[in-house]
Design a protein around this motif. Structure first.
Motif: not given
Length: 380
Positions: A160, A225-228, A232, A246-248, A251, A274, A278
């Motif tokens: 964070h 909170d994986d973004r891509s 991952r 996962p944020e996207t 991901a 979200s 997200n």
């Protein structure tokens, strides 16, 4: 003491759908038959809810800022809320973070100590997920020891730190408020964050050693909170096979393609998306990219999310309820629960069929919550 009962007349949810066949429990397990007959006409019996990640318990531990005096009493109050919402196994998501306060290491130790003392007093199976901030290089050995001492079976890795602002030499947003909330001088708080950021080049090696140790001990591991897809893949290479929130879409789909498990927040479904823009849990569920739903910060959302998915035709009721029962059990390695098959733990939630409100909850064959007409029938 666990009960010996035979529920009759209820709609009972099995993987194949609803059935009116009697359901028996004895010795804390689902039994082949027998027990005191109880008429549960007008009710629906489903597997108990398994919450793979929830921090709603924090409200009970510190109802006001700084009011964190009696951890045990707070945990008992939290367990009552969990039971009233049909949760029979709860994974309490506890931070171990540089952020301090309720997220700090000292508070984590207090919660773990309090839970060890409280477990014998409650019916719900309360467990812990330790959420470790990977930038805390000086704490890796302490975290190893804490996990071993408290037999923690699930660890999730977070980061964070506001790296972009720190790299640019800027003051991160909300810095002063965050520091004052935990009783820390804002400038000292900023210096601590800068020091952690400066050490990030040493994190991969320390993290690789820690994840190898935890994998060898059979501990489930997740990333947050994986973004891509690349992020991952990096976690998967270290044996971290659970993707939390996962944020996207990329991901989440990468997790699915790689054989990993995806956990999404039930409030995401109840809200219709979200709260911070997200990936939508509804969209991911529609393409079969969700293995489990978690309460996140709101326990009632798990039951509501399952019915919303079922009512919308995204999946049938058995498939939707799987996401709050068998699905979480599988990713956490809890083979003894999650469905109402013979020999499984007698973890079940009884709903009023018309209102869908929780009428009773049983964990291990013991009543953790009951109200209204269901209570009258159970104690008759």
């Amino acid at each position: 003491m666990s009960l010996a009962l035979e529920f009759r007349g209820a709609d009972v949810l099995h993987p194949g759908g609803l059935s009116r066949a009697p359901l028996s429990i004895a010795g804390g397990r689902i039994a082949a038959g027998g027990g005191r007959a109880v008429d549960m006409s007008g009710f629906t019996i489903l597997p108990g809810i398994i919450d793979a990640h929830g921090d709603g318990f924090e409200r009970h531990l510190a109802p006001r800022r700084g009011a964190m005096k009696d951890i045990g009493a707070g945990l008992i109050a939290a367990e009552a809320e969990l039971a009233a919402n049909g949760v029979t196994t709860a994974i309490l998501a506890q931070f171990y973070s540089w952020e301090g306060g309720m997220r700090g290491p000292d508070f984590a130790r207090s919660v773990l100590d309090g839970l060890a003392q409280t477990r014998p007093e409650v019916v719900t199976d309360l467990r812990v997920q330790l959420r470790f901030e990977i930038s805390m290089l000086d704490d890796y050995d302490a975290v190893r020891a804490l996990i071993a001492a408290h037999d923690i079976g699930y660890v999730v890795f977070n980061d964070h730190l506001p790296h972009e602002a720190l790299e640019a030499g800027k003051r991160p947003p909300r810095l002063t408020g965050q520091a004052l909330r935990i009783g820390r001088n804002p400038e000292r708080h900023l210096e601590a964050m800068q020091a952690l950021h400066a050490g990030m080049d040493r994190v991969p090696e320390a993290l690789a050693r820690l994840t190898a140790d935890l994998a060898a001990a059979g501990i489930a591991m997740g990333s947050h909170d994986d973004r891509s897809a690349a992020m991952r893949a990096g976690w998967r290479a270290m044996g971290v096979t659970i993707a939390e929130f996962p944020e996207t879409m990329d991901a989440a789909e990468a997790a699915l393609a790689g054989g990993d498990s995806v956990v999404m927040g039930a409030p995401n479904i109840v809200r219709g998306g979200s709260h911070n823009g997200n990936a939508s849990a509804v969209d991911l569920a529609a393409i079969g990219c969700v293995h489990a739903l978690a309460s996140d910060y709101h326990y009632p959302s798990m039951r509501r999310a399952a019915f919303l998915l079922s009512d919308a035709g995204i999946c049938n009721l058995a498939g939707a309820w799987h996401l709050v029962s068998k699905g979480p059990a599988q990713l956490l390695g809890l083979a003894d629960r999650g469905d109402l098959g013979a020999g499984k733990r007698a973890d079940l939630v009884i709903l009023d069929s018309a209102s869908r409100r929780v009428a009773a909850t049983l964990a291990g064959g013991r009543i953790s919550y009951m109200a209204g007409a269901a209570a009258e029938r159970l104690v008759a």
